[in-house]
Scaffold this motif. Structure first.
Motif, short mmCIF file in Angstrom:
data_model
loop_
_atom_site.label_atom_id
_atom_site.label_comp_id
_atom_site.label_asym_id
_atom_site.label_seq_id
_atom_site.Cartn_x
_atom_site.Cartn_y
_atom_site.Cartn_z
N HIS A 1 -4.69 4.67 2.00
CA HIS A 1 -3.81 5.84 2.05
C HIS A 1 -3.17 6.16 0.70
CE1 HIS A 1 -4.20 4.86 6.33
NE2 HIS A 1 -4.20 6.17 6.44
N GLY A 2 -3.59 5.49 -0.37
CA GLY A 2 -3.09 5.81 -1.71
C GLY A 2 -1.70 5.27 -1.99
N GLY A 3 -1.15 4.42 -1.15
CA GLY A 3 0.20 3.92 -1.32
C GLY A 3 0.36 2.93 -2.46
N PHE A 4 -0.75 2.52 -3.07
CA PHE A 4 -0.65 1.57 -4.16
C PHE A 4 0.02 2.16 -5.39
CE2 PHE A 4 -4.08 3.50 -6.51
CZ PHE A 4 -4.85 4.08 -5.53
N TRP A 5 0.14 3.48 -5.48
CA TRP A 5 0.75 4.08 -6.67
C TRP A 5 2.21 3.68 -6.83
CZ3 TRP A 5 -2.01 5.13 -10.46
CH2 TRP A 5 -3.26 5.72 -10.33
N ARG A 6 2.88 3.35 -5.74
CA ARG A 6 4.29 2.95 -5.89
C ARG A 6 4.40 1.63 -6.64
NH1 ARG A 6 5.93 -1.05 -2.60
NH2 ARG A 6 4.62 -1.56 -0.83
N LEU A 7 3.29 0.88 -6.75
CA LEU A 7 3.30 -0.38 -7.46
C LEU A 7 3.08 -0.22 -8.96
CD1 LEU A 7 1.08 -2.35 -4.92
CD2 LEU A 7 3.58 -2.30 -5.03
#
Length: 59
Positions: free
Chosen positions: A23-29
């Motif tokens: 879902h592309g949530g890795f960008w917050r890392l």
């Protein structure tokens, strides 16, 4: 420090990581200065290789 390979992640954590990446949530890392656009789309073969590598880490 304990060897990380001796304690693999529980299956629910692996599923959570897979869902996060899907879902592309890795960008917050990533830091804000890392560009979010302009990357080439990964091929299905590349994604399979990455998935296999991640699974080897937790196997």
């Amino acid at each position: 420090m304990a060897d990380r390979t001796s304690n693999p992640a529980p299956a629910d954590e692996v599923s959570e990581l897979e869902a996060l990446i899907e879902h592309g949530g890795f960008w917050r890392l990533a830091p804000e200065w890392v560009p979010r656009t302009g990357y080439a789309e990964p091929t299905p073969a590349t994604l399979r290789a990455v998935r296999a590598g991640l699974r080897r880490l937790v196997a």
